[in-house]
Write an enzyme that holds these catalytic residues in place. Structure first.
Site, mmCIF file in Angstrom:
data_model
loop_
_atom_site.group_PDB
_atom_site.id
_atom_site.type_symbol
_atom_site.label_atom_id
_atom_site.label_comp_id
_atom_site.label_asym_id
_atom_site.label_seq_id
_atom_site.Cartn_x
_atom_site.Cartn_y
_atom_site.Cartn_z
ATOM 1 N N GLU A 1 0.837 -1.215 0.000
ATOM 2 C CA GLU A 1 0.000 0.000 0.000
ATOM 3 C C GLU A 1 0.862 1.251 0.000
ATOM 4 O O GLU A 1 2.013 1.222 0.429
ATOM 5 C CB GLU A 1 -0.958 -0.002 1.193
ATOM 6 C CG GLU A 1 -0.304 -0.308 2.536
ATOM 7 C CD GLU A 1 -0.340 0.868 3.502
ATOM 8 O OE1 GLU A 1 -0.389 2.014 3.021
ATOM 9 O OE2 GLU A 1 -0.302 0.633 4.723
ATOM 10 N N HIS B 1 11.993 -0.122 -8.580
ATOM 11 C CA HIS B 1 11.505 -1.301 -7.868
ATOM 12 C C HIS B 1 12.689 -2.046 -7.264
ATOM 13 O O HIS B 1 13.726 -2.210 -7.902
ATOM 14 C CB HIS B 1 10.721 -2.227 -8.800
ATOM 15 C CG HIS B 1 10.144 -3.417 -8.091
ATOM 16 N ND1 HIS B 1 9.292 -3.305 -7.022
ATOM 17 C CD2 HIS B 1 10.315 -4.748 -8.290
ATOM 18 C CE1 HIS B 1 8.954 -4.502 -6.592
ATOM 19 N NE2 HIS B 1 9.577 -5.403 -7.336
ATOM 20 N N ARG C 1 1.040 -2.813 12.234
ATOM 21 C CA ARG C 1 0.311 -3.714 11.345
ATOM 22 C C ARG C 1 -0.172 -3.013 10.092
ATOM 23 O O ARG C 1 -1.268 -3.282 9.595
ATOM 24 C CB ARG C 1 -0.845 -4.406 12.082
ATOM 25 C CG ARG C 1 -0.405 -5.152 13.327
ATOM 26 C CD ARG C 1 -1.535 -5.952 13.917
ATOM 27 N NE ARG C 1 -1.901 -7.081 13.064
ATOM 28 C CZ ARG C 1 -1.245 -8.256 13.052
ATOM 29 N NH1 ARG C 1 -0.203 -8.453 13.832
ATOM 30 N NH2 ARG C 1 -1.660 -9.215 12.255
ATOM 31 N N ASP D 1 10.967 -11.422 -3.808
ATOM 32 C CA ASP D 1 10.309 -10.118 -3.957
ATOM 33 C C ASP D 1 8.969 -10.172 -3.245
ATOM 34 O O ASP D 1 8.009 -10.755 -3.752
ATOM 35 C CB ASP D 1 10.118 -9.788 -5.434
ATOM 36 C CG ASP D 1 9.469 -8.432 -5.655
ATOM 37 O OD1 ASP D 1 9.259 -7.705 -4.664
ATOM 38 O OD2 ASP D 1 9.167 -8.095 -6.818
ATOM 39 N N CYS E 1 7.431 -1.373 -2.279
ATOM 40 C CA CYS E 1 8.558 -2.295 -2.462
ATOM 41 C C CYS E 1 9.758 -1.977 -1.588
ATOM 42 O O CYS E 1 10.352 -2.878 -0.986
ATOM 43 C CB CYS E 1 8.972 -2.341 -3.927
ATOM 44 S SG CYS E 1 9.776 -0.837 -4.558
#
Length: 266
Positions: free
Chosen positions: A37, A104, A62, A119, A67
């Site tokens: 997110e 990324h 939590r 990943d 990435c």
């Protein structure tokens, strides 16, 4: 790295040792427990990549992340267990043939004299377990099919969709340094052309399906199908809580990519 709270967060109760079996189990548990997110960006909060901040956000609070957050945390976990990890950078393709920036983060992990692509932080229906790092035949994971192919000296991760093989991203084996990710993270989290500064995004995988929210579209993707539904603005917080385990205070708003913090009563 405080391993016990992390292992509790992902629900891992098996052996913790530098083996392929452990690597598989940790990878699968992470991607099915901690959502992808970008919502802090839309709330005007900085994305911090130091280990203490990542443990506080993804483990204690939590929450999820994208990435750089996921794979930085996962790399630290693996190294604490005894794996050898090399941090790499990829260019996201996702159906485009254009040259994109290296925004990324992926990991090269050594386990039992074999190198693996790990990943846990890709915002799509991505790998559930590590893949052999060398290009080769397609690998099936719970009905999903992935493969690594060599294209002009780069390794390209592909997934099989109903209309054929789809490129996810391309990467080389050049090791990256923390400053490389700081620069890429700054672009991704602040540049007006970055999709993460404009569109609320969340994703959570399971072996059966990948649940993806982009803006007000909710997609349930399986190996053979995709169902898209609309999410009304007033239902967004409930969807984030019930489908992605992401809880925000009542009144938090994400309007057209411009998030507003709930106002405190005077």
């Amino acid at each position: 790295m405080d391993l016990d709270p992390y292992l509790a967060r992902i629900g891992h109760r098996g052996p913790v040792e530098p083996t392929i079996a452990c690597l598989d189990a940790l990878h699968l548990a992470h991607v099915t427990s901690i959502p992808f997110e970008n919502l802090d960006i839309l709330l005007g909060r900085p994305i911090r990549l130091d280990l203490e901040s990542l443990q506080h956000k993804l483990v204690r609070r939590r929450r999820g992340g994208y990435c750089f957050e996921h794979n930085t945390l996962f790399a630290a976990v693996l190294e604490a267990i005894g794996f050898r990890v090399t941090r790499l950078a990829a260019r996201v393709r996702h159906g485009t043939g254009e040259v994109t920036p290296r925004t990324h983060m992926v990991l090269r992990v050594e386990a039992e004299e074999t190198e693996w692509l790990a990943d846990v932080g890709f915002g799509g229906a991505s790998i559930l377990k590590p893949l052999p790092l060398e290009p080769g035949p397609a690998v099936e994971q719970f009905g999903w099919r992935f493969r690594l192919v060599d294209v002009d000296g780069a390794r390209v991760l592909q997934t099989l969709r109903p209309d054929g093989w789809l490129d996810y991203y391309a990467f080389t084996l050049e090791p990256q340094h923390p400053i490389d990710y700081e620069v890429a993270n700054h672009y991704t989290s602040t540049h007006p052309d970055s999709r993460f500064t404009r569109t609320p995004t969340a994703q959570l995988s399971s072996p059966e399906r990948s649940l993806i929210l982009r803006g007000h579209e909710l997609s349930e993707v399986t190996p053979s199908n995709e169902v898209v539904s609309d999410v009304a603005g007033e239902d967004l917080l409930e969807v984030l809580a019930t489908r992605f385990t992401l809880v925000f205070p009542e009144g938090t708003r994400f309007d057209g990519g411009q998030a507003e913090r709930p106002r405190r009563p005077r």
